[in-house]
Design a protein around this motif. Structure first.
Motif, short mmCIF file in Angstrom:
data_model
loop_
_atom_site.label_atom_id
_atom_site.label_comp_id
_atom_site.label_asym_id
_atom_site.label_seq_id
_atom_site.Cartn_x
_atom_site.Cartn_y
_atom_site.Cartn_z
N ARG A 1 42.28 30.35 -24.37
CA ARG A 1 41.79 30.44 -22.92
C ARG A 1 41.54 31.94 -22.85
O ARG A 1 40.77 32.45 -21.78
CB ARG A 1 42.82 30.05 -21.93
CG ARG A 1 42.88 28.58 -21.73
CD ARG A 1 43.51 28.30 -20.66
NE ARG A 1 45.06 27.92 -21.08
CZ ARG A 1 45.87 27.39 -20.50
NH1 ARG A 1 45.76 27.22 -19.07
NH2 ARG A 1 47.28 27.50 -20.80
N GLN A 2 41.82 32.91 -23.75
CA GLN A 2 41.45 34.46 -23.69
C GLN A 2 41.31 34.78 -25.31
O GLN A 2 41.80 35.45 -25.75
CB GLN A 2 42.98 35.15 -23.27
CG GLN A 2 42.30 36.44 -22.82
CD GLN A 2 43.62 37.64 -22.59
OE1 GLN A 2 44.24 37.54 -23.43
NE2 GLN A 2 43.55 38.26 -21.50
N PRO A 3 39.83 34.32 -25.74
CA PRO A 3 39.52 34.71 -26.73
C PRO A 3 39.12 36.25 -27.25
O PRO A 3 38.02 36.50 -27.37
CB PRO A 3 38.28 33.82 -27.15
CG PRO A 3 38.05 33.74 -25.78
CD PRO A 3 38.94 33.76 -24.66
N ASP B 1 48.56 30.73 -25.46
CA ASP B 1 47.63 30.10 -24.85
C ASP B 1 47.36 30.13 -23.22
O ASP B 1 47.60 29.03 -22.60
CB ASP B 1 47.15 28.93 -25.27
CG ASP B 1 45.75 28.42 -24.98
OD1 ASP B 1 44.93 29.20 -24.96
OD2 ASP B 1 45.49 27.05 -25.17
N ASP B 2 47.28 31.39 -22.87
CA ASP B 2 47.25 31.63 -21.45
C ASP B 2 45.95 32.49 -21.06
O ASP B 2 45.52 32.99 -21.88
CB ASP B 2 48.39 32.34 -20.89
CG ASP B 2 48.76 32.67 -19.62
OD1 ASP B 2 48.37 33.79 -19.16
OD2 ASP B 2 49.25 31.83 -18.81
N ILE B 3 45.58 32.47 -19.86
CA ILE B 3 44.34 32.82 -19.52
C ILE B 3 44.41 34.39 -19.41
O ILE B 3 43.29 35.00 -19.67
CB ILE B 3 43.79 32.68 -18.05
CG1 ILE B 3 42.39 33.13 -17.68
CG2 ILE B 3 45.01 32.66 -17.01
CD1 ILE B 3 41.28 32.31 -18.54
N ASN B 4 45.60 35.06 -19.15
CA ASN B 4 46.03 36.37 -19.35
C ASN B 4 46.51 36.75 -20.63
O ASN B 4 46.63 38.21 -20.78
CB ASN B 4 46.69 36.62 -18.24
CG ASN B 4 46.16 36.60 -16.81
OD1 ASN B 4 45.07 36.77 -16.51
ND2 ASN B 4 46.83 35.84 -15.91
N ASP B 5 46.93 35.96 -21.45
CA ASP B 5 47.75 36.45 -22.79
C ASP B 5 47.69 35.26 -23.64
O ASP B 5 48.52 34.64 -23.83
CB ASP B 5 49.11 36.75 -22.22
CG ASP B 5 49.85 37.36 -23.27
OD1 ASP B 5 49.13 37.92 -24.63
OD2 ASP B 5 50.99 37.64 -23.38
#
Length: 271
Positions: free
Chosen positions: A257-259, A225-229
């Protein structure tokens, strides 16, 4: 009001049935309208089901028109806080002029409750999959019921995928050119393969000998759950093209965070 959910079935002979949700005199309800002339004219709305209040509402539903001519439908009900209340099955025996059956509850609501029901008629059987709890504390799992008499009576619910847990959106049934049935779904395996970290993924299983075989991964890996991955497959949607080409799409859990939206395809051993 504008429907929250809606769907349409047709028989290829000019007969259409549209089912939709709405809040009219009966409260939050499912209504059905039909056309027998390719959509030129439509019947008055027919009440299929009602909560008889405005606190609860129909949330997810699925329809399938079988070779028997029966239109099968399943749905679940949530309250105004988004918590699952129950789930139902009903059928329309003949879409041109039949009458909807009395809705039957799928199961007892446990834990996070009944959600994402799906239905298909296949080789004379009706198969229903849905998500429900085991108890109040354990993560929810998938359950299956079957009917061999057109939805009149049902087997007891069983867990078809005993190693998988969680709730990751909709099921998707497809049938290939050799009439083999598959189901695609997102879930996780607790402990994964190393007994340490859960293995999340998009999975598929084949119907063999009256049961689902061991699910195989379209993709799997550690939850991120990362903004980039971000990685947490959710909401399967599969189609078969030309009898042997399967395309499955899914999204990352919308709470991540990045759906993003993803897809994969493969060639099946089918004609």
């Amino acid at each position: 009001i504008t429907p929250n959910v809606a769907g349409m079935a047709r028989d290829g002979k000019g007969n259409f049935v549209v089912v939709y949700s709405g809040n009219l005199q009966d409260g939050s309800s499912l209504y059905s309208v039909r056309s027998t002339d390719n959509g030129e004219n439509w019947s008055e709305p027919e009440l299929v089901y009602s909560t008889y209040n405005i606190k609860d509402k129909v949330f997810d539903f699925d329809m399938f028109l079988g070779e028997s001519g029966i239109l099968h439908m399943v749905w679940n009900v949530t309250n105004n806080q988004g918590q699952n209340v129950t789930g139902y099955y009903a059928q329309l025996p003949e879409i041109q002029n039949g009458t909807w059956s009395e809705p039957k509850e799928l199961d007892k609501n446990i834990g996070l409750g009944i959600a994402i029901p799906a239905v298909i008629e296949y080789q004379g059987e009706v198969i229903v999959l849905y998500n429900n709890g085991i108890d109040e504390l354990t993560a929810p799992v998938h359950w299956m019921m079957r009917s061999s008499d057109g939805g009149q009576s049902w087997t007891r619910p069983i867990r078809p995928f005993v190693n998988h847990i969680g709730r990751n959106g909709h099921f998707s049934f497809v049938v290939d050119g050799d009439n083999r049935l598959y189901v695609y779904f997102g879930q996780r395996i607790p402990g994964g393969v190393d007994g340490k970290k859960d293995l999340h993924g998009m999975w598929f299983s084949t119907w063999k000998g009256g049961q689902w075989d061991s699910p195989r991964a379209v993709t799997s890996g550690e939850y991120k759950d990362d903004i980039n991955d971000s990685f947490d497959p959710y909401d399967a949607d599969a189609v078969i093209s030309q009898g042997n080409q399967v395309l499955v799409t899914w999204r990352t859990d919308p709470g991540r965070r990045q759906p993003n939206i993803w897809f994969s395809s493969r060639t099946l051993d089918a004609t």
